[in-house]
Write a protein that holds these residues in place. Structure first.
Motif, PDB file in Angstrom:
ATOM      1  N   LEU A  92       0.837  -1.207   0.000  1.00  0.00           N
ATOM      2  CA  LEU A  92       0.000   0.000   0.000  1.00  0.00           C
ATOM      3  C   LEU A  92       0.866   1.249   0.000  1.00  0.00           C
ATOM      4  O   LEU A  92       0.580   2.227  -0.686  1.00  0.00           O
ATOM      5  CB  LEU A  92      -0.936   0.008   1.220  1.00  0.00           C
ATOM      6  CG  LEU A  92      -2.119  -0.949   1.156  1.00  0.00           C
ATOM      7  CD1 LEU A  92      -2.835  -1.003   2.505  1.00  0.00           C
ATOM      8  CD2 LEU A  92      -3.097  -0.519   0.064  1.00  0.00           C
ATOM      9  N   LEU A  93       1.951   1.197   0.776  1.00  0.00           N
ATOM     10  CA  LEU A  93       2.846   2.355   0.859  1.00  0.00           C
ATOM     11  C   LEU A  93       3.548   2.595  -0.480  1.00  0.00           C
ATOM     12  O   LEU A  93       3.577   3.718  -0.990  1.00  0.00           O
ATOM     13  CB  LEU A  93       3.878   2.124   1.967  1.00  0.00           C
ATOM     14  CG  LEU A  93       4.866   3.255   2.209  1.00  0.00           C
ATOM     15  CD1 LEU A  93       4.172   4.441   2.846  1.00  0.00           C
ATOM     16  CD2 LEU A  93       6.024   2.793   3.085  1.00  0.00           C
ATOM     17  N   TRP A  99       9.005  10.127  -4.335  1.00  0.00           N
ATOM     18  CA  TRP A  99      10.253  10.330  -5.069  1.00  0.00           C
ATOM     19  C   TRP A  99      11.195   9.145  -4.880  1.00  0.00           C
ATOM     20  O   TRP A  99      11.433   8.712  -3.752  1.00  0.00           O
ATOM     21  CB  TRP A  99      10.931  11.622  -4.611  1.00  0.00           C
ATOM     22  CG  TRP A  99      10.176  12.833  -5.079  1.00  0.00           C
ATOM     23  CD1 TRP A  99      10.086  13.284  -6.369  1.00  0.00           C
ATOM     24  CD2 TRP A  99       9.400  13.735  -4.289  1.00  0.00           C
ATOM     25  NE1 TRP A  99       9.304  14.414  -6.417  1.00  0.00           N
ATOM     26  CE2 TRP A  99       8.877  14.715  -5.160  1.00  0.00           C
ATOM     27  CE3 TRP A  99       9.101  13.806  -2.908  1.00  0.00           C
ATOM     28  CZ2 TRP A  99       8.073  15.748  -4.713  1.00  0.00           C
ATOM     29  CZ3 TRP A  99       8.300  14.845  -2.463  1.00  0.00           C
ATOM     30  CH2 TRP A  99       7.789  15.797  -3.365  1.00  0.00           C
ATOM     31  N   GLY A 100      11.723   8.625  -5.942  1.00  0.00           N
ATOM     32  CA  GLY A 100      12.686   7.533  -5.868  1.00  0.00           C
ATOM     33  C   GLY A 100      12.027   6.164  -5.787  1.00  0.00           C
ATOM     34  O   GLY A 100      12.579   5.234  -5.207  1.00  0.00           O
ATOM     35  N   GLN A 101      10.830   6.031  -6.366  1.00  0.00           N
ATOM     36  CA  GLN A 101      10.095   4.761  -6.324  1.00  0.00           C
ATOM     37  C   GLN A 101      10.934   3.575  -6.795  1.00  0.00           C
ATOM     38  O   GLN A 101      10.958   2.537  -6.156  1.00  0.00           O
ATOM     39  CB  GLN A 101       8.865   4.865  -7.214  1.00  0.00           C
ATOM     40  CG  GLN A 101       7.591   4.860  -6.423  1.00  0.00           C
ATOM     41  CD  GLN A 101       6.387   5.164  -7.282  1.00  0.00           C
ATOM     42  OE1 GLN A 101       6.485   5.756  -8.349  1.00  0.00           O
ATOM     43  NE2 GLN A 101       5.244   4.749  -6.795  1.00  0.00           N
ATOM     44  N   VAL A 104      13.652   2.513  -4.190  1.00  0.00           N
ATOM     45  CA  VAL A 104      13.106   1.884  -2.983  1.00  0.00           C
ATOM     46  C   VAL A 104      12.598   0.485  -3.294  1.00  0.00           C
ATOM     47  O   VAL A 104      12.809  -0.460  -2.530  1.00  0.00           O
ATOM     48  CB  VAL A 104      11.987   2.761  -2.371  1.00  0.00           C
ATOM     49  CG1 VAL A 104      11.284   2.025  -1.244  1.00  0.00           C
ATOM     50  CG2 VAL A 104      12.569   4.065  -1.863  1.00  0.00           C
ATOM     51  N   ARG A 105      11.959   0.345  -4.425  1.00  0.00           N
ATOM     52  CA  ARG A 105      11.482  -0.972  -4.845  1.00  0.00           C
ATOM     53  C   ARG A 105      12.620  -1.981  -4.888  1.00  0.00           C
ATOM     54  O   ARG A 105      12.512  -3.100  -4.400  1.00  0.00           O
ATOM     55  CB  ARG A 105      10.881  -0.847  -6.248  1.00  0.00           C
ATOM     56  CG  ARG A 105       9.455  -1.306  -6.340  1.00  0.00           C
ATOM     57  CD  ARG A 105       9.003  -1.105  -7.754  1.00  0.00           C
ATOM     58  NE  ARG A 105       8.827  -2.404  -8.370  1.00  0.00           N
ATOM     59  CZ  ARG A 105       7.662  -2.811  -8.879  1.00  0.00           C
ATOM     60  NH1 ARG A 105       6.634  -2.015  -8.871  1.00  0.00           N
ATOM     61  NH2 ARG A 105       7.556  -4.001  -9.411  1.00  0.00           N
ATOM     62  N   VAL A 106      13.718  -1.548  -5.470  1.00  0.00           N
ATOM     63  CA  VAL A 106      14.889  -2.414  -5.586  1.00  0.00           C
ATOM     64  C   VAL A 106      15.424  -2.787  -4.197  1.00  0.00           C
ATOM     65  O   VAL A 106      15.758  -3.942  -3.926  1.00  0.00           O
ATOM     66  CB  VAL A 106      15.978  -1.700  -6.424  1.00  0.00           C
ATOM     67  CG1 VAL A 106      17.335  -2.317  -6.191  1.00  0.00           C
ATOM     68  CG2 VAL A 106      15.618  -1.747  -7.901  1.00  0.00           C
ATOM     69  N   LEU A 107      15.456  -1.802  -3.288  1.00  0.00           N
ATOM     70  CA  LEU A 107      15.944  -2.072  -1.931  1.00  0.00           C
ATOM     71  C   LEU A 107      15.057  -3.105  -1.235  1.00  0.00           C
ATOM     72  O   LEU A 107      15.534  -4.006  -0.559  1.00  0.00           O
ATOM     73  CB  LEU A 107      15.963  -0.784  -1.099  1.00  0.00           C
ATOM     74  CG  LEU A 107      16.935   0.321  -1.525  1.00  0.00           C
ATOM     75  CD1 LEU A 107      16.822   1.504  -0.576  1.00  0.00           C
ATOM     76  CD2 LEU A 107      18.366  -0.187  -1.544  1.00  0.00           C
ATOM     77  N   VAL A 108      13.738  -2.954  -1.420  1.00  0.00           N
ATOM     78  CA  VAL A 108      12.799  -3.830  -0.718  1.00  0.00           C
ATOM     79  C   VAL A 108      12.842  -5.252  -1.268  1.00  0.00           C
ATOM     80  O   VAL A 108      12.706  -6.224  -0.526  1.00  0.00           O
ATOM     81  CB  VAL A 108      11.369  -3.240  -0.809  1.00  0.00           C
ATOM     82  CG1 VAL A 108      10.336  -4.238  -0.323  1.00  0.00           C
ATOM     83  CG2 VAL A 108      11.279  -1.954  -0.004  1.00  0.00           C
TER      84      VAL A 108
ATOM     85  N   GLY B  21      12.600   1.046   3.263  1.00  0.00           N
ATOM     86  CA  GLY B  21      13.470   0.430   2.262  1.00  0.00           C
ATOM     87  C   GLY B  21      14.880   0.231   2.794  1.00  0.00           C
ATOM     88  O   GLY B  21      15.480  -0.832   2.633  1.00  0.00           O
ATOM     89  N   ILE B  22      15.398   1.255   3.471  1.00  0.00           N
ATOM     90  CA  ILE B  22      16.769   1.152   3.989  1.00  0.00           C
ATOM     91  C   ILE B  22      16.843   0.128   5.117  1.00  0.00           C
ATOM     92  O   ILE B  22      17.793  -0.656   5.195  1.00  0.00           O
ATOM     93  CB  ILE B  22      17.268   2.542   4.433  1.00  0.00           C
ATOM     94  CG1 ILE B  22      17.499   3.410   3.184  1.00  0.00           C
ATOM     95  CG2 ILE B  22      18.555   2.440   5.240  1.00  0.00           C
ATOM     96  CD1 ILE B  22      17.689   4.875   3.465  1.00  0.00           C
ATOM     97  N   VAL B  23      15.825   0.092   5.984  1.00  0.00           N
ATOM     98  CA  VAL B  23      15.829  -0.899   7.073  1.00  0.00           C
ATOM     99  C   VAL B  23      15.851  -2.314   6.494  1.00  0.00           C
ATOM    100  O   VAL B  23      16.631  -3.166   6.926  1.00  0.00           O
ATOM    101  CB  VAL B  23      14.614  -0.714   8.007  1.00  0.00           C
ATOM    102  CG1 VAL B  23      14.432  -1.914   8.920  1.00  0.00           C
ATOM    103  CG2 VAL B  23      14.772   0.562   8.814  1.00  0.00           C
TER     104      VAL B  23
END
Lengths: 290, 276
Positions: A92-93, A99-101, A104-108, B21-23
């Motif tokens: 949902l988030l 900004w930077g979708q 962040v997707r890649v990090l998750v 994301g960072i966590v």
């Protein structure tokens, strides 16, 4: 359209896959069933005798089996609860504009690609170690006693490690499902004065139900056979505190050399997995219009 | 006014999403950072660790002490070998089921999938004994075979869902134009099938690279891929944080990069086409 000729060709093209998968399914499984009725120890080869249901009797009445069964269920349910609720929240988030979708997707998603032995050892040593781990350093800097995760709460620690690996999977699938949500329907509901909560409950949740079911069933199949994470962190211990059924079968057959008992355990695991598989197959079958 | 609230909202979402994301990424980030520290600095408190000098010595030592290159190569051979073999068997099968479907195609597909549901421990004992008796323990050949078989259902399913999307009308049109079966396959179908085959290949390489049941059970040293090699760090005498980090970073880096390219296909592949 298809002629007799092309049908024959098609059959020829499918047969290697069918034959291989059939052999893969039937030969080892048949041998496991056979072994499970034998008194067979790797230390006394050639001394196999017929044992009837003894192996099943010993396996099922062994206290370790019930511990392992409870641990297996706890592990599966624990990871499912964290990943499904966490996955919904995260999806949902991430579905909101920000900004930077992409980054962040890649990090998750990243944890999903980390091999199980790496993720387990990284968590065990760099984070949960009571002397040098990050958590221990944080506890010490706050004036607290460091907590020895893997000996005080072995199963919970393993649940945490496995959930970290699977959270991306749930998030990714639920996010994909959210993105196919009908935006116009959402806007129409908003115009009609439906609150955020009402829109979530009556539009988003029903839309996600199918994907959540898929996530739950597929993860269950994989979570029923968690093995590497236990092998490299706790070896099933202390005692049987973090032994699940796959680990118990492994210990019984390859560490205690009890082939008969291990095979009986393997068959029990197959039966458990089949109960879940039955529901999963119905889900996927309904979706398939071949 | 409305414009302003959406901007504020976007800023709040941005902060929250980046934090989470960072966590989530932090354990990986920490491992990568630690791999560039000396063994003595790696066990220091986080801030002291970060401010210590950077070095590449762990990477050198991992290779010098444990023949890292061999295990990396084993991972490459196992994942690529089993993927190519699976494609070789699966492409004709998926092709036939997608383009010449029969009455029992659906049942056949479901049955193939059901073989994937069998838990590995159910066949651990006979597989181990067979491998032992055939001298296949700790051999790459045997493991390529097992990895091919365990991933074959996923490969067939993924290819099938991709092939299904190739419109049949195109085939008919090319036939009307007098194309032979050979040129039909070569010039019409192949170009349309290549993207699907490529993404199937990508996902299967990832799955095979990370497979950690059979690789742990059936290898010890010679044929051990990275999963098994990293597991050897679990013994207390093998515990060196910086070297473990360096070995881990090298083990996950190729797959992280491949994985980021295959996000979309991942969903389809892992849900057997149930979510696209």
């Amino acid at each position: 359209m298809a002629t007799e000729h092309s049908r024959t060709a098609a059959r020829l093209m499918v047969s290697p896959a069918v034959i291989l998968l059939f052999l893969w399914m039937i030969v080892p499984l048949g041998m496991t069933i056979y072994f499970s009725f034998l008194r067979y120890n790797l230390l006394n080869p050639g001394m196999e005798t017929f044992a009837g249901f003894d192996n099943y009797y010993y396996f099922l009445t062994n206290a370790a089996f019930w511990d392992a069964l409870i641990n297996t269920v706890t592990l599966v349910v624990g990871v499912l609860v964290i990943t499904v609720f966490g996955g919904i929240a995260l999806a949902l988030l991430l579905d909101q504009p920000f900004w930077g979708q992409g980054i962040v997707r890649v990090l998750v998603i990243a944890p999903f690609f980390v091999m199980p032995t790496v993720s387990a050892l990284v968590w065990k040593n760099m984070f949960m170690n009571p002397v040098n781990g990050v958590f221990a350093h944080i506890a010490k800097s706050l004036g607290l006693q460091p907590f020895d995760f893997l000996s005080q709460a072995p199963l919970a620690s393993i649940i945490l490690i496995v959930a970290w690996s699977w959270l991306p999977f749930a998030t990714l699938i639920l996010l994909t499902a959210l993105q196919s949500l009908d935006r116009e329907q959402q806007e129409a509901a908003e115009m009609d004065g439906a609150s955020v909560l009402a829109r979530f409950w009556y539009l988003t949740v029903p839309h996600l139900t199918r994907s959540i079911t898929v996530v739950v069933l597929i993860q269950t199949i994989f979570l029923l056979s968690v093995f590497a994470e236990i092998l490299v962190t706790t070896n099933g211990g202390p005692g049987t505190a973090s032994t699940n059924i796959p680990y118990l079968v492994y210990a019984q057959s390859l560490l205690n050399f009890d082939v008969g008992g291990g095979s009986a355990g393997g068959i029990v695991a197959v039966i458990l997995a089949n109960i879940v598989a039955f529901f999963l197959m119905r889900m996927i079958g309904k979706n398939l219009d071949a | 006014m409305a414009r302003k609230t959406t901007q504020t909202r976007k800023a709040v979402v941005t902060i929250a999403a980046w934090l989470i994301g960072i966590v989530i990424f932090f354990p990986i980030l920490w491992t990568i950072l630690m791999s560039f520290k000396s063994e003595g600095d790696a066990i220091k408190a986080p801030l002291a660790m970060l401010s210590s000098p950077w070095t590449l010595e762990s990477y050198g030592e991992v290779q010098a002490r444990s023949n890292y290159a061999l295990h990396f190569w084993n991972s490459v051979v196992l994942s690529l070998g089993s993927t190519l073999l699976a494609l070789l068997i699966a492409i004709p099968a998926a092709w036939a089921m997608a383009f010449v479907p029969g009455k029992r195609t659906k049942d056949l597909l479901m049955w193939m999938l059901s073989t994937k549901m069998m838990p590995a421990v159910g066949v651990l004992v006979p597989m181990y004994l067979m491998f032992r008796d055939l001298g296949l323990l700790d051999s790459r050949i045997g493991l390529v075979g097992v990895l091919t078989l365990i991933n074959l259902p996923i490969v067939i399913w993924m290819l099938y869902t991709y092939f299904k999307e190739i419109p049949g009308e195109i085939l008919e049109a090319s036939r009307m134009d007098g194309a032979s079966l050979r040129s039909e396959i070569l010039y019409v179908l192949t170009p349309m099938a290549v993207p699907g085959i490529a993404s199937t290949m990508l996902l299967n390489i990832i799955l095979a690279w990370n497979e950690a049941f059979w690789t742990l059970q059936l290898t010890t040293s010679k044929a051990a891929p990275l999963t098994q090699f990293i597991a050897s760090y679990s013994s207390p005498e093998g515990l060196f944080y910086a070297k473990l980090s360096a070995a881990s970073t090298m083990a996950i880096a190729p797959i992280l990069i491949l994985g980021w390219f295959s996000q979309k296909q991942l969903v389809r592949g892992l849900t057997f086409g149930a979510v696209k």
